[in-house]
Every structure is written in C-alpha cells, then in structure tokens.
Design an enzyme around this catalytic site. Structure first.
Site, mmCIF file in Angstrom:
data_model
loop_
_atom_site.group_PDB
_atom_site.id
_atom_site.type_symbol
_atom_site.label_atom_id
_atom_site.label_comp_id
_atom_site.label_asym_id
_atom_site.label_seq_id
_atom_site.Cartn_x
_atom_site.Cartn_y
_atom_site.Cartn_z
ATOM 1 N N HIS A 1 0.832 -1.204 0.000
ATOM 2 C CA HIS A 1 0.000 0.000 0.000
ATOM 3 C C HIS A 1 0.871 1.260 0.000
ATOM 4 C CE1 HIS A 1 -2.308 3.106 2.343
ATOM 5 N NE2 HIS A 1 -3.195 2.818 1.405
ATOM 6 N N GLU B 1 2.220 1.747 -3.469
ATOM 7 C CA GLU B 1 1.136 2.247 -4.343
ATOM 8 C C GLU B 1 1.017 3.764 -4.221
ATOM 9 O OE1 GLU B 1 -3.038 3.564 -3.773
ATOM 10 O OE2 GLU B 1 -2.907 1.532 -2.930
ATOM 11 N N HIS B 2 1.084 4.280 -3.000
ATOM 12 C CA HIS B 2 1.045 5.731 -2.797
ATOM 13 C C HIS B 2 2.251 6.417 -3.429
ATOM 14 C CE1 HIS B 2 -2.048 6.748 0.490
ATOM 15 N NE2 HIS B 2 -2.325 5.511 0.103
ATOM 16 N N GLU C 1 -4.411 8.031 7.146
ATOM 17 C CA GLU C 1 -5.333 7.033 6.603
ATOM 18 C C GLU C 1 -5.622 5.945 7.634
ATOM 19 O OE1 GLU C 1 -5.764 4.243 2.576
ATOM 20 O OE2 GLU C 1 -4.007 5.520 2.870
#
Length: 419
Positions: A46, A49-50, A126
């Site tokens: 993740h 991905e960012h 997040e």
C-alpha cells in the site's frame, strides 16, 4: 470480443473492444497484495502504491496530476489483499497518453526520501481514519481474529508501527522484487483497436525487467471465537458474524452467490426484511461473500443501538438456521437468480467495469468466462444446492463474531451464538 497477448517477458495483455463508447479504461494490475507481505512488512504494498504517484524520472507529482486533469481523465490506484491496481479512464483519443503515464508511474518511480516521509504521514492519517470509521474498524477486528497470525488477517494499510519501520532501502527492494512482468496484467476496455494498442503497450512495457520470483502464499486456517472492543463514544454497536467459505474458483460459487442474495444481499433479502423492516433494529444490515485464491468467508454485518446487539445476533442466528432447515420456496430462489443476472449485466455497461472484470478473471481463473457462461451457472442452481451449501458452511461452532462500540448492555457468550 476478448483478446489476450502474452509478451516474451511474461507480461499479459487483455483487451475488449467496445466501439460504441468514446472512453477507454486502462489498468495495470500486479498479482501481489498485502497477503504477500511478512509481518514486519505489513503495509509495504500500500505504501508503494502511494509513492508511485509522488514523482517519476520524468514527472513530478504535480505534473502527474496535471497530465490527467488536462484531458479530463481519471487516474488512481488501490491495493487489495491479493493484487494492486493502477488505472486510468480517458477519452479514446488520449489512450496513448494514458499508456505513457501509467508506464512512467509503474516503471520509473523516484522514491525520493522527502516524498517518502511526507507520504508516510499521509498513511498515518489514513490509518487513523479507520479508527474513525467503525464499519471499517470492526471489519479489521473480525479479519484479524478470523485469520489469526496470517497475512490475510492484517490490515492492508499496515499499522503505525510497521509503516514507521519501512525505510527507503526496504521500499525500493520490495518494489524491485514485486514489480515483475510475469506478475503484471494490463487490461483495457473501450473504444480501442487491439493491434495498434499491442504495439503501444509493447513499446512501453516490453523492456520491464524481471528481478525476482513470485512469493509463495500459505493457506490460512480459520479461527472461531468472539472478539469485542469497547468504544463508548460510538452511537451504534457494530457487529460482524462470519464463517469460512470457499475459494474463488470453487464449483459451488454460483450456489453461494444465490444463497448470499437471499440471505442479505438485497433490500428484499431475509436479513433486511426481518431486522430492519419488521423489527426496526438496524439501518444497515447485509451479508457478503468474499473469496480469495485459496479460501474465503461469508459475513453478516449490522449496526444497531447500544443494547440491541444481542437481539440482532439472535435474529441473524435464526435466519441462518432457517436457511439450513426450512425448505426454500421456488419463487424466492427465482427472484434471487433474476437479481444476480440483472445486477451482473448492469454492472458491465461501463468501460471501467469491463476492464476490471477482464483482469480479475484472468488473475483468478486464467481465462475469461462469458456472460452466457455465468448466467448458465446461476440458472443451474437449485433449491437443494443452496440448502446443501448452507448446511455445510453455516456451522455455529466455527463462526467468528466481532463487536465494536458501547458494550455495557451486551452479555455475549458462545452459547448464545447458535444456528
């Protein structure tokens, strides 16, 4: 019409031409997600991905955003348990630009130290958002218990502790090992011509290097039990109840779709009618089946007032028992099947849904199931199939219950969970 090409470096390309549209949806799918991470790497997929949107060798983060905004397109990404996807939706005339942009993002990220630290803070926020989203938090509580000490049970975004430990070297090493062409599926659907598009993709991705072998995955073992977390400031009690289900390609998957639709998949389903419409116990109540390469689960979720949790669980258990024991009416079965077929057809009317369908079917089945094949599979489900599956799957001694909220009025014990 579906077309498939496998390049010499192992990369797979899938297309579906939809000449009546003006749009094209393009996705770069990596067959690797959070379940491929070790415990101390949790959240790395993740995080990467960012970072891939934070600058490349040719573009800054601002230039990436301006490139897609200037043509009125959409571009984003997401990470799941078993794959990661970068996607764009543009007008057909801008497809070459979308290929160039996505290939630049995926193949040439910079991993700038300053951007890594800024994005780390974004991910911390997040993670905190989940704490403020009880429907997501109870889901994480459920999966962590259900798949105890297994990667499928860990949060996709990681934890503050695991993300804090991910430095530049580790992120870059994981990226080089994971982003290999034999694990990449590129899917496109919309107003495109296959042959010219193949040339564009080969030019952009044909030299993608291969730096490592795929990580093996271990099948999980489901754990039964009850887990609660006190959060007194919540206005509702959030409840998840789940049992182990089947993997993506299981022969009973169509019976499972029908069973889930009848139980809690629609506004006319048993759970919605019994718990919301008849009793007024919850605004939100539904069931779902989530399947992976080698396992899956069926889950019921409800949000109710503090003090209403036990009654909701009692009604849920009654409906699960009824599904196993009381003969199913043919009219209810037919309605569930018609709903499934109608929602399936409606869901495939956009280029983005067609693109996602292409990629997921190739990732999980290695082939494309036509709409007619899926409809036939649904039509062949009989009442006896649903009830047989219910009796096999819905076993209360093997269920997991997660509850989040004000627990003051809840007196929950395994003896009270029976179906």
């Amino acid at each position: 019409m579906h077309r498939k090409e496998v390049f010499s470096n192992g990369l797979t390309l899938l297309t579906e031409e939809m000449p009546n549209l003006r749009s094209v949806s393009l996705g770069v799918w990596l067959k690797q997600g959070s379940r491929h991470e070790s415990a101390d790497e949790n959240g790395v997929s993740h995080f990467i991905e960012h970072l891939l949107f934070k600058g490349t060798e040719r573009r800054t983060a601002a230039e990436i955003a301006k490139t897609i905004d200037a043509i009125g397109g959409q571009c984003d990404a997401f990470t799941s348990k078993e794959y990661t996807c970068f996607y764009a939706r543009v007008l057909d005339q801008h497809l070459p630009l979308a290929v160039d942009l996505l290939s630049d993002i995926v193949l040439h990220p910079r991993f700038d130290p300053q951007n890594i630290e800024k994005e780390r803070k974004v991910i911390f926020e997040e993670i905190k958002m989940v704490e403020d989203s009880p429907d997501e938090l109870v889901y994480d509580l459920f999966t962590e218990t259900f798949w105890k000490e297994h990667p499928l049970g860990r949060p996709i975004q990681g934890t503050v502790e695991s993300v804090s430990a991910l430095g530049q070297d580790r992120l870059m090493r994981f990226f080089r090992e994971a982003y290999n062409p034999d694990r990449v599926v590129i899917a496109a659907a919309g107003n495109l011509s296959h042959e010219p598009f193949v040339g564009e993709v080969r030019e952009a991705f044909g030299k993608m290097p291969s730096n490592g072998s795929a990580r093996p995955i271990a099948p999980p073992r489901a754990h039964a039990g009850i887990v609660t977390r006190e959060k007194k400031d919540l206005e509702q009690l959030h409840v998840c109840l789940g049992v182990e289900a089947y993997e993506q390609g299981h022969r009973d998957r169509y019976a499972g779709y029908v069973m889930n639709t009848m139980l809690g998949g629609t506004m006319s389903s048993r759970l919605f009618q019994r718990i919301r419409e008849e009793r007024g116990l919850a605004y939100t109540v539904f069931s779902s089946i989530n399947s992976f390469q080698d396992t899956g689960y069926m889950m019921v979720y409800a949000a109710t007032r503090p003090g209403g949790g036990q009654e909701v669980l009692d009604r849920v258990c009654e409906e699960l028992a009824r599904l196993k024991e009381v003969p199913i009416e043919q009219a209810e079965l037919d309605a569930a099947k018609d709903h499934l077929k109608g929602s399936l057809m409606l869901s495939l009317e956009s280029s983005s849904s067609r693109m996602s369908n292409l990629a997921r079917q190739d990732i999980y089945y290695g082939r494309q199931y036509s709409l007619d094949e899926i409809v036939t599979g649904i039509d062949q489900v009989q009442r006896e199939d649903v009830q047989r599956l219910a009796r096999t799957m819905l076993v209360s001694s093997r269920c997991t219950v997660a509850v989040l909220g004000n627990l003051q009025k809840l007196n929950l014990s395994p003896e009270r969970i029976g179906f």
